[in-house]
Design a protein around this motif. Structure first.
Motif, short mmCIF file in Angstrom:
data_model
loop_
_atom_site.label_atom_id
_atom_site.label_comp_id
_atom_site.label_asym_id
_atom_site.label_seq_id
_atom_site.Cartn_x
_atom_site.Cartn_y
_atom_site.Cartn_z
N MET A 96 -17.08 10.60 -0.59
CA MET A 96 -16.23 9.47 -1.42
C MET A 96 -15.73 10.19 -2.63
N PHE A 97 -15.66 11.38 -3.12
CA PHE A 97 -15.60 11.92 -4.27
C PHE A 97 -13.86 12.13 -4.67
N ASN A 98 -13.13 11.67 -3.30
CA ASN A 98 -11.80 11.56 -3.54
C ASN A 98 -11.28 10.31 -4.00
N PHE A 99 -12.12 9.27 -4.31
CA PHE A 99 -11.78 7.88 -4.74
C PHE A 99 -10.66 8.24 -6.00
N ALA A 100 -9.66 7.24 -6.06
CA ALA A 100 -8.82 7.57 -7.08
C ALA A 100 -8.33 6.09 -7.58
N ASP A 101 -7.26 6.04 -8.57
CA ASP A 101 -6.83 4.78 -8.97
C ASP A 101 -5.24 4.70 -8.73
N GLY A 102 -4.84 3.19 -8.70
CA GLY A 102 -3.45 3.06 -8.53
C GLY A 102 -3.19 1.75 -8.30
N GLY A 103 -1.74 1.45 -8.00
CA GLY A 103 -1.66 0.15 -7.51
C GLY A 103 -0.49 0.15 -6.31
N ALA A 104 -0.38 -0.87 -5.50
CA ALA A 104 0.69 -0.83 -4.59
C ALA A 104 1.25 -2.36 -4.21
N SER A 105 2.13 -2.55 -3.69
CA SER A 105 2.84 -3.78 -3.32
C SER A 105 3.86 -3.79 -2.41
N ALA A 106 4.08 -4.90 -1.37
CA ALA A 106 4.92 -4.96 -0.50
C ALA A 106 5.42 -6.32 -0.50
N LEU A 107 6.61 -6.68 -0.25
CA LEU A 107 7.25 -7.87 0.02
C LEU A 107 7.31 -8.08 1.55
N VAL A 108 6.77 -9.05 2.13
CA VAL A 108 6.94 -9.25 3.43
C VAL A 108 7.75 -10.71 3.39
N LYS A 109 8.78 -10.66 4.47
CA LYS A 109 9.60 -11.89 4.30
C LYS A 109 10.22 -12.26 5.89
N ARG A 110 10.47 -13.59 5.82
CA ARG A 110 11.43 -13.97 6.98
C ARG A 110 12.98 -13.41 6.86
N GLY A 111 13.31 -12.99 8.00
CA GLY A 111 14.84 -12.50 7.69
C GLY A 111 14.93 -11.16 7.16
N ALA A 112 14.00 -10.33 7.50
CA ALA A 112 13.90 -9.16 6.86
C ALA A 112 14.81 -7.85 7.55
N SER A 113 15.47 -7.13 6.64
CA SER A 113 16.46 -6.31 7.22
C SER A 113 16.26 -5.03 7.22
N LYS A 114 14.95 -4.75 6.66
CA LYS A 114 14.69 -3.17 6.53
C LYS A 114 13.73 -2.67 7.54
N SER A 115 12.72 -3.66 8.04
CA SER A 115 11.77 -3.20 9.14
C SER A 115 11.35 -4.75 9.51
N GLU A 116 10.61 -4.56 10.78
CA GLU A 116 10.10 -5.59 11.37
C GLU A 116 8.47 -5.17 11.73
N ILE A 117 7.53 -6.12 11.46
CA ILE A 117 6.30 -5.97 11.53
C ILE A 117 5.94 -6.45 12.98
N LEU A 118 5.50 -5.37 13.86
CA LEU A 118 4.99 -5.81 15.12
C LEU A 118 3.65 -6.09 15.26
N GLU A 119 2.77 -5.64 16.13
CA GLU A 119 1.45 -5.85 16.55
C GLU A 119 0.51 -5.29 15.87
N SER A 120 -0.99 -6.02 15.80
CA SER A 120 -2.09 -5.28 15.28
C SER A 120 -3.01 -5.19 16.23
N ALA A 121 -3.91 -4.20 15.90
CA ALA A 121 -5.23 -4.38 16.71
C ALA A 121 -6.64 -3.81 15.46
N ILE A 122 -7.56 -4.53 15.78
CA ILE A 122 -8.72 -4.45 14.94
C ILE A 122 -10.06 -4.15 15.57
#
Length: 335
Positions: free
Chosen positions: A158-184
Protein backbone atom coordinates in the motif's frame (compact mmCIF):
# COMPACT_ATOMS: atom_id res chain seq x y z
CA UNK A 1 -37.69 7.27 -25.50
CA UNK A 2 -35.47 6.99 -22.41
CA UNK A 3 -33.19 9.96 -21.91
CA UNK A 4 -29.49 9.18 -21.97
CA UNK A 5 -27.79 9.17 -18.57
CA UNK A 6 -24.08 9.75 -18.66
CA UNK A 7 -20.99 11.54 -17.42
CA UNK A 8 -20.96 15.07 -18.80
CA UNK A 9 -17.90 16.54 -17.06
CA UNK A 10 -14.92 15.34 -15.01
CA UNK A 11 -12.32 17.21 -13.03
CA UNK A 12 -9.30 16.44 -10.83
CA UNK A 13 -7.14 18.14 -8.23
CA UNK A 14 -3.69 17.28 -6.90
CA UNK A 15 -1.82 18.95 -4.04
CA UNK A 16 1.43 20.61 -5.08
CA UNK A 17 3.83 18.54 -2.96
CA UNK A 18 5.30 15.45 -4.60
CA UNK A 19 7.14 12.41 -3.27
CA UNK A 20 9.36 10.78 -5.88
CA UNK A 21 10.40 7.16 -6.06
CA UNK A 22 13.78 8.27 -4.72
CA UNK A 23 12.10 9.87 -1.69
CA UNK A 24 10.05 6.73 -1.07
CA UNK A 25 13.20 4.62 -1.35
CA UNK A 26 14.75 6.65 1.45
CA UNK A 27 11.65 6.27 3.62
CA UNK A 28 11.08 2.58 3.02
CA UNK A 29 14.48 1.06 2.33
CA UNK A 30 13.07 -0.36 -0.91
CA UNK A 31 15.32 0.32 -3.93
CA UNK A 32 14.14 3.14 -6.19
CA UNK A 33 14.22 0.80 -9.18
CA UNK A 34 11.80 -1.60 -7.44
CA UNK A 35 9.38 1.22 -6.63
CA UNK A 36 9.40 2.31 -10.28
CA UNK A 37 9.45 -1.08 -11.99
CA UNK A 38 7.38 -3.24 -9.62
CA UNK A 39 5.23 -0.79 -7.67
CA UNK A 40 4.69 1.16 -10.89
CA UNK A 41 5.33 4.52 -9.29
CA UNK A 42 7.61 7.34 -10.39
CA UNK A 43 6.05 9.85 -8.00
CA UNK A 44 2.87 10.69 -6.13
CA UNK A 45 1.19 13.80 -4.74
CA UNK A 46 0.87 14.29 -0.99
CA UNK A 47 -1.19 16.89 0.85
CA UNK A 48 0.13 19.12 3.60
CA UNK A 49 -1.58 19.70 6.95
CA UNK A 50 -3.88 22.36 5.50
CA UNK A 51 -5.58 20.05 2.95
CA UNK A 52 -7.94 17.22 3.80
CA UNK A 53 -10.12 14.81 1.83
CA UNK A 54 -13.10 17.18 1.78
CA UNK A 55 -10.93 20.12 0.67
CA UNK A 56 -9.48 18.18 -2.24
CA UNK A 57 -12.94 17.01 -3.31
CA UNK A 58 -14.10 20.64 -3.25
CA UNK A 59 -11.12 21.83 -5.30
CA UNK A 60 -11.77 19.18 -7.94
CA UNK A 61 -15.48 19.96 -8.19
CA UNK A 62 -14.92 23.71 -8.54
CA UNK A 63 -13.72 23.20 -12.10
CA UNK A 64 -17.01 21.55 -13.04
CA UNK A 65 -19.12 24.20 -11.33
CA UNK A 66 -17.26 26.89 -13.27
CA UNK A 67 -19.09 25.45 -16.30
CA UNK A 68 -22.37 24.35 -14.65
CA UNK A 69 -24.66 26.42 -12.41
CA UNK A 70 -24.25 25.13 -8.82
CA UNK A 71 -27.98 25.67 -8.29
CA UNK A 72 -28.72 23.11 -11.03
CA UNK A 73 -27.15 20.29 -8.97
CA UNK A 74 -29.82 18.12 -7.34
CA UNK A 75 -27.66 15.63 -5.45
CA UNK A 76 -24.06 15.65 -4.20
CA UNK A 77 -22.57 12.21 -3.49
CA UNK A 78 -19.20 11.75 -1.80
CA UNK A 79 -17.53 8.54 -3.03
CA UNK A 80 -13.97 9.08 -1.77
CA UNK A 81 -11.76 7.76 0.99
CA UNK A 82 -13.23 6.87 4.40
CA UNK A 83 -10.12 8.49 5.93
CA UNK A 84 -11.61 11.97 6.16
CA UNK A 85 -11.20 15.16 8.14
CA UNK A 86 -12.98 13.82 11.22
CA UNK A 87 -14.16 10.52 12.70
CA UNK A 88 -17.95 9.85 12.62
CA UNK A 89 -18.50 12.81 10.32
CA UNK A 90 -20.06 13.24 6.89
CA UNK A 91 -18.05 15.41 4.52
CA UNK A 92 -20.84 15.63 1.93
CA UNK A 93 -22.74 18.47 3.65
CA UNK A 94 -19.55 20.54 3.96
CA UNK A 95 -18.63 19.91 0.32
CA UNK A 96 -22.12 20.84 -0.89
CA UNK A 97 -22.16 24.00 1.25
CA UNK A 98 -18.72 25.18 0.15
CA UNK A 99 -19.59 24.58 -3.51
CA UNK A 100 -22.84 26.54 -3.26
CA UNK A 101 -25.07 23.66 -4.41
CA UNK A 102 -27.89 24.98 -2.23
CA UNK A 103 -30.65 23.07 -4.03
CA UNK A 104 -28.96 19.70 -3.57
CA UNK A 105 -29.16 17.12 -0.84
CA UNK A 106 -25.89 15.42 -0.01
CA UNK A 107 -24.78 12.03 1.27
CA UNK A 108 -21.88 9.60 1.17
CA UNK A 109 -21.28 6.13 -0.20
CA UNK A 110 -18.03 4.46 0.70
CA UNK A 111 -16.61 1.11 -0.21
CA UNK A 112 -12.94 2.04 -0.08
CA UNK A 113 -11.20 1.64 -3.44
CA UNK A 114 -14.05 -0.04 -5.34
CA UNK A 115 -16.47 2.86 -5.03
CA UNK A 116 -16.31 4.84 -8.31
CA UNK A 117 -17.88 2.15 -10.54
CA UNK A 118 -20.48 1.66 -7.78
CA UNK A 119 -21.10 5.42 -7.52
CA UNK A 120 -21.78 5.54 -11.27
CA UNK A 121 -24.34 2.76 -10.88
CA UNK A 122 -25.98 4.48 -7.90
CA UNK A 123 -26.19 7.81 -9.74
CA UNK A 124 -27.62 6.20 -12.87
CA UNK A 125 -30.17 4.21 -10.88
CA UNK A 126 -31.25 7.34 -8.97
CA UNK A 127 -31.77 9.27 -12.20
CA UNK A 128 -33.74 6.36 -13.66
CA UNK A 129 -35.99 6.05 -10.63
CA UNK A 130 -36.59 9.71 -9.73
CA UNK A 131 -37.71 12.12 -12.45
CA UNK A 132 -37.16 15.13 -10.19
CA UNK A 133 -33.39 14.60 -10.37
CA UNK A 134 -31.48 16.01 -13.35
CA UNK A 135 -27.88 16.45 -12.21
CA UNK A 136 -25.80 14.46 -9.71
CA UNK A 137 -22.34 15.64 -8.71
CA UNK A 138 -19.98 12.86 -7.64
CA UNK A 139 -17.12 14.12 -5.48
CA UNK A 140 -14.19 12.33 -3.88
CA UNK A 141 -11.09 13.15 -1.91
CA UNK A 142 -8.19 11.08 -0.62
CA UNK A 143 -5.43 11.73 1.92
CA UNK A 144 -4.43 8.13 2.50
CA UNK A 145 -0.71 8.89 2.27
CA UNK A 146 -1.24 10.02 5.88
CA UNK A 147 -2.17 6.56 7.16
CA UNK A 148 0.98 4.84 5.89
CA UNK A 149 3.62 3.57 8.29
CA UNK A 150 6.64 3.08 6.04
CA UNK A 151 8.39 1.07 8.73
CA UNK A 152 5.62 -1.57 8.63
CA UNK A 153 6.60 -4.15 6.01
CA UNK A 154 3.19 -5.83 6.33
CA UNK A 155 1.62 -2.85 4.58
CA UNK A 156 4.26 -2.39 1.85
CA UNK A 157 1.88 -3.15 -1.03
CA UNK A 158 0.00 0.00 0.00
CA UNK A 159 3.02 2.30 -0.17
CA UNK A 160 1.61 3.70 -3.43
CA UNK A 161 -1.21 5.42 -1.49
CA UNK A 162 -1.42 9.08 -2.52
CA UNK A 163 -3.58 12.19 -2.22
CA UNK A 164 -5.91 14.06 -4.54
CA UNK A 165 -9.46 14.92 -5.51
CA UNK A 166 -11.81 13.95 -8.33
CA UNK A 167 -15.31 14.82 -9.44
CA UNK A 168 -17.78 13.82 -12.14
CA UNK A 169 -21.12 15.27 -13.23
CA UNK A 170 -23.71 12.61 -14.04
CA UNK A 171 -26.80 13.94 -15.72
CA UNK A 172 -30.01 13.16 -17.55
CA UNK A 173 -29.79 14.06 -21.23
CA UNK A 174 -26.00 13.74 -21.34
CA UNK A 175 -24.27 14.53 -24.63
CA UNK A 176 -20.72 13.28 -23.99
CA UNK A 177 -21.22 9.74 -22.70
CA UNK A 178 -23.68 7.09 -21.61
CA UNK A 179 -23.36 4.98 -18.48
CA UNK A 180 -24.23 1.42 -19.40
CA UNK A 181 -24.28 -1.57 -17.04
CA UNK A 182 -22.32 -2.59 -13.96
CA UNK A 183 -21.20 -5.79 -12.24
CA UNK A 184 -20.06 -6.18 -8.64
CA UNK A 185 -18.62 -9.10 -6.63
CA UNK A 186 -18.04 -9.14 -2.88
CA UNK A 187 -16.07 -11.86 -1.09
CA UNK A 188 -16.48 -11.11 2.59
CA UNK A 189 -13.97 -13.73 3.65
CA UNK A 190 -11.36 -10.95 3.29
CA UNK A 191 -13.15 -8.60 5.69
CA UNK A 192 -10.54 -8.92 8.44
CA UNK A 193 -7.37 -8.59 6.35
CA UNK A 194 -6.80 -4.84 5.87
CA UNK A 195 -7.78 -2.09 8.28
CA UNK A 196 -6.60 0.68 10.58
CA UNK A 197 -6.65 -1.34 13.83
CA UNK A 198 -7.43 1.47 16.28
CA UNK A 199 -9.89 4.34 16.37
CA UNK A 200 -13.10 2.34 16.07
CA UNK A 201 -15.12 0.68 18.82
CA UNK A 202 -12.95 -2.47 18.99
CA UNK A 203 -9.77 -0.60 19.88
CA UNK A 204 -10.88 2.89 20.84
CA UNK A 205 -8.13 5.51 20.71
CA UNK A 206 -5.88 5.52 23.77
CA UNK A 207 -2.29 6.15 24.80
CA UNK A 208 -1.61 2.46 24.18
CA UNK A 209 -2.99 2.47 20.62
CA UNK A 210 -0.94 5.56 19.79
CA UNK A 211 2.24 4.15 21.32
CA UNK A 212 1.74 0.90 19.40
CA UNK A 213 1.25 2.79 16.11
CA UNK A 214 -2.18 1.24 15.60
CA UNK A 215 -3.63 4.27 13.82
CA UNK A 216 -1.93 3.40 10.53
CA UNK A 217 -3.28 1.01 7.94
CA UNK A 218 -2.15 -2.57 8.50
CA UNK A 219 -2.48 -6.08 7.15
CA UNK A 220 -3.38 -8.74 9.70
CA UNK A 221 -1.55 -11.62 8.01
CA UNK A 222 0.06 -10.73 4.66
CA UNK A 223 1.04 -14.30 3.74
CA UNK A 224 -2.43 -15.68 4.42
CA UNK A 225 -4.06 -12.84 2.53
CA UNK A 226 -1.76 -13.32 -0.46
CA UNK A 227 -2.43 -17.06 -0.55
CA UNK A 228 -6.19 -16.45 -0.59
CA UNK A 229 -6.26 -13.36 -2.78
CA UNK A 230 -3.81 -14.17 -5.57
CA UNK A 231 -5.90 -17.02 -7.06
CA UNK A 232 -9.11 -14.94 -7.19
CA UNK A 233 -8.13 -11.29 -7.63
CA UNK A 234 -7.44 -11.00 -11.36
CA UNK A 235 -10.12 -13.62 -12.24
CA UNK A 236 -12.66 -11.51 -10.33
CA UNK A 237 -11.49 -8.37 -12.14
CA UNK A 238 -12.03 -10.18 -15.43
CA UNK A 239 -15.38 -11.51 -14.26
CA UNK A 240 -16.90 -8.13 -13.36
CA UNK A 241 -15.54 -6.58 -16.56
CA UNK A 242 -17.02 -9.33 -18.71
CA UNK A 243 -20.33 -9.38 -16.81
CA UNK A 244 -20.76 -5.61 -17.09
CA UNK A 245 -20.06 -5.81 -20.83
CA UNK A 246 -22.46 -8.72 -21.35
CA UNK A 247 -25.20 -6.89 -19.47
CA UNK A 248 -24.53 -3.94 -21.81
CA UNK A 249 -24.89 -6.14 -24.91
CA UNK A 250 -21.15 -5.99 -25.54
CA UNK A 251 -18.07 -8.20 -25.31
CA UNK A 252 -14.40 -7.88 -24.36
CA UNK A 253 -13.57 -7.24 -28.01
CA UNK A 254 -15.53 -3.98 -27.81
CA UNK A 255 -13.27 -2.40 -25.16
CA UNK A 256 -11.21 0.53 -26.39
CA UNK A 257 -9.99 1.69 -23.00
CA UNK A 258 -9.67 0.33 -19.47
CA UNK A 259 -9.82 2.69 -16.49
CA UNK A 260 -8.39 0.66 -13.60
CA UNK A 261 -7.23 1.47 -10.10
CA UNK A 262 -3.49 1.93 -9.73
CA UNK A 263 -1.83 -1.36 -8.84
CA UNK A 264 1.54 -3.01 -9.28
CA UNK A 265 2.74 -3.39 -12.86
CA UNK A 266 2.57 -7.19 -12.87
CA UNK A 267 -1.11 -7.18 -11.92
CA UNK A 268 -1.93 -4.60 -14.58
CA UNK A 269 -0.07 -6.70 -17.14
CA UNK A 270 -2.02 -9.82 -16.13
CA UNK A 271 -5.27 -7.87 -16.23
CA UNK A 272 -4.60 -6.51 -19.72
CA UNK A 273 -3.31 -9.81 -21.10
CA UNK A 274 -6.49 -11.57 -20.02
CA UNK A 275 -8.53 -9.05 -22.00
CA UNK A 276 -6.18 -8.94 -25.03
CA UNK A 277 -5.56 -5.25 -24.43
CA UNK A 278 -2.32 -3.36 -25.05
CA UNK A 279 -0.61 -0.98 -22.64
CA UNK A 280 -1.93 2.06 -24.48
CA UNK A 281 -5.49 0.81 -23.91
CA UNK A 282 -5.29 1.55 -20.18
CA UNK A 283 -4.67 4.66 -18.12
CA UNK A 284 -1.91 3.84 -15.64
CA UNK A 285 -1.35 6.38 -12.89
CA UNK A 286 2.38 5.82 -12.41
CA UNK A 287 2.96 9.53 -11.70
CA UNK A 288 0.07 9.77 -9.25
CA UNK A 289 -0.29 6.52 -7.31
CA UNK A 290 -3.41 5.01 -5.77
CA UNK A 291 -6.06 7.37 -4.40
CA UNK A 292 -8.70 5.08 -2.90
CA UNK A 293 -11.83 5.12 -5.12
CA UNK A 294 -10.68 8.07 -7.23
CA UNK A 295 -8.40 6.25 -9.71
CA UNK A 296 -10.90 5.32 -12.47
CA UNK A 297 -12.45 8.81 -12.36
CA UNK A 298 -9.00 10.37 -12.66
CA UNK A 299 -8.19 7.94 -15.47
CA UNK A 300 -11.33 9.00 -17.35
CA UNK A 301 -10.39 12.65 -16.96
CA UNK A 302 -6.88 12.05 -18.32
CA UNK A 303 -8.26 9.93 -21.18
CA UNK A 304 -10.46 12.85 -22.24
CA UNK A 305 -7.57 15.32 -21.99
CA UNK A 306 -5.32 13.04 -24.05
CA UNK A 307 -7.93 12.40 -26.73
CA UNK A 308 -7.98 8.67 -26.06
CA UNK A 309 -11.79 8.42 -26.32
CA UNK A 310 -13.65 8.98 -29.57
CA UNK A 311 -17.32 8.84 -30.49
CA UNK A 312 -18.67 5.32 -29.95
CA UNK A 313 -15.71 4.08 -27.93
CA UNK A 314 -16.30 1.75 -24.99
CA UNK A 315 -14.44 2.30 -21.73
CA UNK A 316 -14.69 0.24 -18.56
CA UNK A 317 -14.11 1.75 -15.12
CA UNK A 318 -12.91 -1.07 -12.89
CA UNK A 319 -11.62 -1.20 -9.37
CA UNK A 320 -11.42 -3.30 -6.23
CA UNK A 321 -11.47 -2.49 -2.55
CA UNK A 322 -10.30 -4.39 0.46
CA UNK A 323 -13.05 -6.21 2.21
CA UNK A 324 -13.14 -7.43 -0.67
CA UNK A 325 -15.25 -6.00 -3.51
CA UNK A 326 -14.56 -5.91 -7.26
CA UNK A 327 -16.68 -3.55 -9.40
CA UNK A 328 -16.91 -2.50 -13.04
CA UNK A 329 -19.11 -0.07 -14.97
CA UNK A 330 -19.22 0.33 -18.74
CA UNK A 331 -19.16 3.80 -20.29
CA UNK A 332 -19.98 4.52 -23.95
CA UNK A 333 -18.22 7.68 -25.06
CA UNK A 334 -20.06 10.09 -27.35
CA UNK A 335 -18.09 13.31 -27.06
Amino acid sequence: MTERIGIEETSVYFPKDVETAATLAEKTGIPESVIIEKFGLYEKHVADQTMHASDMAIEAAKNILAKVDPLSIDVVIYFGSPHKDYYVWSSAPKISYELGTRNAYAFEIMNVSSCFPIALKVAKDMLNSDRSIENILLVGGCKESQILDYSNKRSRFMFNFADGGASALVKRGASKSEILESAIITDGSFHNDVRVPAGGSVHFASYVTVENRQHYIDVTDPLSMKEKLDPVSVPNFHKVIKQSLEKSGLSVEDIQLLLPLHTKRSMLRELLDGLNLSDDQAIYLDHYGHMSALDPCIGLHFACEQGKLKNGDIAVAVSAGTGYTWAATVIKWLG
